[in-house]
Each structure stands twice: as structure tokens, then as C-alpha cells.
Enzyme design. Structure first.
Site, PDB file in Angstrom:
ATOM      1  N   ASP A 296      -6.142  -6.990   4.322  1.00  0.00           N
ATOM      2  CA  ASP A 296      -7.266  -6.410   3.572  1.00  0.00           C
ATOM      3  C   ASP A 296      -8.260  -7.486   2.915  1.00  0.00           C
ATOM      4  O   ASP A 296      -9.411  -7.528   3.193  1.00  0.00           O
ATOM      5  CB  ASP A 296      -6.697  -5.489   2.368  1.00  0.00           C
ATOM      6  CG  ASP A 296      -7.968  -4.899   1.494  1.00  0.00           C
ATOM      7  OD1 ASP A 296      -8.917  -4.486   2.310  1.00  0.00           O
ATOM      8  OD2 ASP A 296      -7.860  -4.823   0.243  1.00  0.00           O
TER       9      ASP A 296
ATOM     10  N   ASP B   3      -2.894 -18.065   0.493  1.00  0.00           N
ATOM     11  CA  ASP B   3      -3.746 -18.974  -0.136  1.00  0.00           C
ATOM     12  C   ASP B   3      -4.430 -19.983   0.706  1.00  0.00           C
ATOM     13  O   ASP B   3      -5.479 -20.220   0.528  1.00  0.00           O
ATOM     14  CB  ASP B   3      -3.116 -19.391  -1.441  1.00  0.00           C
ATOM     15  CG  ASP B   3      -1.779 -20.319  -1.185  1.00  0.00           C
ATOM     16  OD1 ASP B   3      -1.233 -20.129  -0.057  1.00  0.00           O
ATOM     17  OD2 ASP B   3      -1.235 -20.668  -2.336  1.00  0.00           O
TER      18      ASP B   3
ATOM     19  N   TYR C 115       0.836  -1.286  -0.100  1.00  0.00           N
ATOM     20  CA  TYR C 115      -0.079   0.144  -0.018  1.00  0.00           C
ATOM     21  C   TYR C 115       0.849   1.139   0.045  1.00  0.00           C
ATOM     22  O   TYR C 115       0.348   2.345  -0.589  1.00  0.00           O
ATOM     23  CB  TYR C 115      -0.993   0.098   1.199  1.00  0.00           C
ATOM     24  CG  TYR C 115      -2.153  -0.685   1.105  1.00  0.00           C
ATOM     25  CD1 TYR C 115      -2.232  -1.890   0.734  1.00  0.00           C
ATOM     26  CD2 TYR C 115      -3.366   0.097   1.178  1.00  0.00           C
ATOM     27  CE1 TYR C 115      -3.517  -2.598   0.564  1.00  0.00           C
ATOM     28  CE2 TYR C 115      -4.709  -0.567   1.178  1.00  0.00           C
ATOM     29  CZ  TYR C 115      -4.756  -1.995   0.743  1.00  0.00           C
ATOM     30  OH  TYR C 115      -5.774  -2.487   0.700  1.00  0.00           O
TER      31      TYR C 115
ATOM     32  N   LYS D 249       3.250 -15.200   2.550  1.00  0.00           N
ATOM     33  CA  LYS D 249       3.586 -15.942   1.461  1.00  0.00           C
ATOM     34  C   LYS D 249       5.037 -16.285   1.341  1.00  0.00           C
ATOM     35  O   LYS D 249       5.802 -15.905   0.367  1.00  0.00           O
ATOM     36  CB  LYS D 249       2.983 -15.172   0.145  1.00  0.00           C
ATOM     37  CG  LYS D 249       3.003 -15.985  -1.148  1.00  0.00           C
ATOM     38  CD  LYS D 249       1.896 -16.910  -1.337  1.00  0.00           C
ATOM     39  CE  LYS D 249       2.043 -17.780  -2.527  1.00  0.00           C
ATOM     40  NZ  LYS D 249       1.357 -18.819  -2.639  1.00  0.00           N
TER      41      LYS D 249
ATOM     42  N   ASP E 110     -12.173  -9.088   4.787  1.00  0.00           N
ATOM     43  CA  ASP E 110     -13.279  -8.998   3.978  1.00  0.00           C
ATOM     44  C   ASP E 110     -13.887 -10.457   3.948  1.00  0.00           C
ATOM     45  O   ASP E 110     -15.210 -10.795   4.181  1.00  0.00           O
ATOM     46  CB  ASP E 110     -13.322  -8.830   2.490  1.00  0.00           C
ATOM     47  CG  ASP E 110     -13.430  -7.166   2.312  1.00  0.00           C
ATOM     48  OD1 ASP E 110     -13.263  -6.386   3.149  1.00  0.00           O
ATOM     49  OD2 ASP E 110     -14.116  -6.882   0.972  1.00  0.00           O
TER      50      ASP E 110
HETATM   51  C1  IPM Z   1     -10.359  -1.417   4.242  1.00  0.00           C
HETATM   52  C2  IPM Z   1     -10.709  -0.854   2.735  1.00  0.00           C
HETATM   53  C3  IPM Z   1      -9.722   0.177   2.173  1.00  0.00           C
HETATM   54  C4  IPM Z   1      -8.322  -0.682   2.178  1.00  0.00           C
HETATM   55  C5  IPM Z   1      -9.721   1.040   0.999  1.00  0.00           C
HETATM   56  C6  IPM Z   1     -11.228   1.601   1.127  1.00  0.00           C
HETATM   57  C7  IPM Z   1      -8.664   1.943   0.615  1.00  0.00           C
HETATM   58  O1  IPM Z   1     -10.744  -1.744   1.791  1.00  0.00           O
HETATM   59  O2  IPM Z   1     -10.304  -0.649   4.858  1.00  0.00           O
HETATM   60  O3  IPM Z   1     -10.436  -2.596   3.947  1.00  0.00           O
HETATM   61  O4  IPM Z   1      -7.904  -1.230   1.251  1.00  0.00           O
HETATM   62  O5  IPM Z   1      -7.636  -0.533   3.130  1.00  0.00           O
HETATM   63 MG    MG Z   2     -10.884  -3.880   2.822  1.00  0.00          MG
END
Ligand code: IPM
Ligand code: MG
Length: 356
Positions: free
Chosen positions: A247, A223, A142, A191, A251
């Protein structure tokens, strides 16, 4: 006691959920005798519209001078075609980096009342799910060097994944400390079969482990971890991983609990300062329509009470109020299921205040 909170409502449903959250905090203040003061600042699309930049210097300054930051959500289709450095998401990255928030704590909990929303078979989640993803937040791909160059295959673009030992060490410590307070099991995800940065990550984590003999440390490739999270999520308690892997895995972890509209997060550094936000996005399609679920933001405020202000009893009160409202058989659209009564953002907030 008085606490200064910088508030970033942001875009889309951000302002909707923030409004209810501040009212909940006021209720906590009244009940427990605290004073919360709020300074609202612009970031993301809202700041782009007002000033042409996603993160005005004034916003960062006010956040720096507060006790904690509460954020709604940033981003939206309206700003999606802007160049990378002007996208609303840059506001988030700028706040994380500018405030030094290297540790992102993302709990993924399967609420008992929302069991039906979980997409996994019941035998996989029997007994509940309760895990935490600890994501490194100010390093890695990032924030590594990025750019373009010409190659024989045409124009190329690159983003460099880079980690320094100290960056890995401090997030590993957060991982071990969290594990110590829970089941004393830590999974470090990388990884290392491919990436040099992951091999460094693994060796530093192993080094830190020497200070935590009680913690059972394991390593897993990312993975495999993505697969194991749906195959057998109960094997995980605390996961520590890099910015990008965290990240993606957070999710996935949120989806298996079926509660994307329910999950809070905290971004921390050493000391008590932190930034708190729901893990969901800005959902522009339902903005301003009294449809958004404010619970993730309200639970983020509970994390703020606990981590930044040391108000554990107050945080418990907010968390149990949320559960009580779920027990009342009411749901916002995102977690609606047959037999439940549909309510809006404001009614959800009102019921939570009443339960407090
Ligand atoms: C998160 C989001 C952010 C990230 C985006 C919106 C920049 O997906 O906080 O997980 O990738 O960190
Ligand atoms: Mg995210």
C-alpha cells in the site's frame, strides 16, 4: 465475443471517470467486434447513502457472476466519521476478500510526455521509469485479528499482521511469473529484521525461488526500499511485498512517476477474473465538474482487456490512444504543465475514442 462487466462507479470522481471509460470500451467493441455488457452496482459511500451499508450482498453477488469488475473510486469526507466497519473503504476490502483477489498489480510508468511532472532530478530518471509493485491483497494486517483491550497505559487498540505460508507462496509465484516476462529480476520487500511474519515471508519466497532459477531474487527491508525508490528507482523492476508495505510503496512509486492520475491497477486471483481500478482516490473536491483525469481508469480497462479477456491487441490500442492524446499537447488539470492546453474529463475521453 461477449463480456459481462460489473461496474462500480463509487463516489466522488468515480462516476465521471467510469462514464468515459465505458464509452472507450464501446469504441473498442465497435472497432474490434466485441460486445461488452455492463451491470452497474453500488458500493462505498453510494451504497451507504442508499442502503446504510458499504457493500450490499447484491453488489458482491453481481461482481461474482461477471467476467470482470471495473471500479471508479470509493470514499469521501461525508462518510469519514462513520465507525471503522461502516466506512466506504470497507467496500473495497470486502470486494477484494469476497472475490478472492489476492494479487494486486500496480505498474508505475513514467510517461515520456510527462517527464516534467516527475519530482526527481532528471539524472535519476534518465531513460525512463517502468516498474511494477505486486502487492499481496487479502492477508496481513488488513485482515488479521483486530480489537481493543484495557492496559495500564489506558485503552489499547491492536491489528495483527499474520501471513500463512500458502498466502505468501501464491503471491511469490505471481512475482516470479511477472519477473519472467520482464527483466527476470525480482525484489521481495519485508521487515525480516524485526517481524516474525516477515521472516516466514522471506523463507517461503526463497523456497519458491528454487522453481525459478532464471530469476535473480533479492530481498530488501521496507525502510530501505522506501529510501531506494527515490535515490535510485531504476534498480527496481518487479517488487513483491505484503498488503501494508505494498500500500505504502505503491503510493511512493506512483509519485516518482508524477502520474498519480495516470496509473491503473489490477487485482487478480488464479484464472482470468479480476477487478480493475485507477490507483487514485475519489477526489470529492472536483467531483462532477468535468475536471478529473479519466486516463488511469481507461488504462485500467486496458489491463482488463489484457488480463481478464486475453485481448492484447485491443489493450495495446487503448494504451497507444492514451499516448497519442498526450502527444496532442492536451492535459487535464492534474498533469497540466506550461504550454499545454487544459481539457476536461469528457474531452479527454472523446480524444481517446477518436484515437482508437
Ligand atoms: C489502496 C487504498 C486502499 C488500501 C484504501 C482506500 C482502503 O489506499 O488501494 O491503496 O489501503 O488498500
Ligand atoms: Mg493505498
Amino acid at each position: 465475443m461477449a463480456y459481462k462487466i460489473a461496474v462500480v462507479p463509487g463516489d466522488g470522481i468515480g462516476p465521471d471517470v467510469i462514464e468515459e471509460t465505458l464509452k472507450v470500451l464501446d469504441q473498442v467493441g465497435t472497432k474490434f467486434g466485441h460486445e461488452f455488457s455492463y451491470t452497474t452496482v453500488l458500493a462505498g459511500g453510494a451504497a451507504l447513502d442508499a442502503f446504510g451499508i458499504p457493500l450490499p450482498a447484491e453488489t458482491l453477488e453481481i461482481c461474482k457472476n461477471s467476467d470482470a469488475v471495473l471500479l471508479g473510486a470509493v470514499g469521501g469526507i461525508k462518510w469519514d466519521t462513520l465507525p471503522g466497519n461502516l466506512r466506504p473503504e470497507q467496500a473495497l476490502l470486502g470486494l477484494r476478500k469476497g472475490l478472492g483477489l489476492f494479487a494486486n498489480i500496480r505498474p508505475a510508468i513514467l510517461f515520456d510526455q510527462l517527464k516534467d511532472a516527475c519530482p526527481l532530478k532528471t539524472e535519476i530518471t534518465e531513460g525512463g521509469l517502468d516498474l511494477i509493485v505486486i502487492r499481496e491483497l487479502t492477508g496481513g494486517i488488513y485482515f488479521g485479528e483486530k480489537g481493543f483491550k484495557d492496559t495500564t497505559m489506558g485503552k489499547a487498540a491492536y491489528d495483527i499482521e499474520i501471513y500463512a505460508e500458502e498466502e505468501v507462496r501464491r503471491i511469490a509465484i505471481v512475482g516470479f511469473e511477472t519477473a519472467m516476462k520482464r527483466s527476470k529480476k525480482l525484489m521481495s520487500v519485508d521487515k525480516a529484521n524485526i517481524l516474525e511474519s516477515s521472516r516466514l515471508w522471506r523463507s517461503v519466497v526463497n523456497e519458491v525461488a528454487k522453481d525459478y532459477h532464471e530469476v535473480e531474487l533479492n530481498h530488501m527491508y521496507v525502510d530501505n526500499c522506501a529510501m531506494q525508490l527515490v535515490r535510485n528507482p531504476k534498480q527496481f523492476d518487479v517488487i513483491v511485498t505484503s498488503n501494508m508495505f505494498g500500500d505504502i510503496l505503491s503510493d511512493e512509486a506512483s509519485m516518482i512517476t508524477g502520474s498519480i492520475g495516470m496509473l491503473p491497477s489490477a487485482s487478480l486471483r488464479e484464472g482470468s477474473f479480476g477487478m480493475y481500478e485507477p490507483i487514485h482516490g475519489s477526489a470529492p473536491d472536483i467531483a462532477g465538474q468535468d475536471k478529473a483525469n479519466p486516463m488511469a481508469t481507461i488504462l485500467s480497462a486496458a489491463m482488463m482487456l489484457r488480463y481478464s479477456f486475453g485481448l492484447a491487441k485491443e489493450a495495446d490500442a487503448v494504451e497507444s490512444a492514451v499516448r497519442k492524446v498526450l502527444d496532442q499537447g492536451v492535459r487535464t488539470g492534474d498533469i497540466m504543465s506550461p504550454g499545454m492546453t487544459l481539457i476536461g474529463t469528457k474531452e479527454a475521453g472523446r480524444r481517446i475514442r477518436e484515437a482508437i
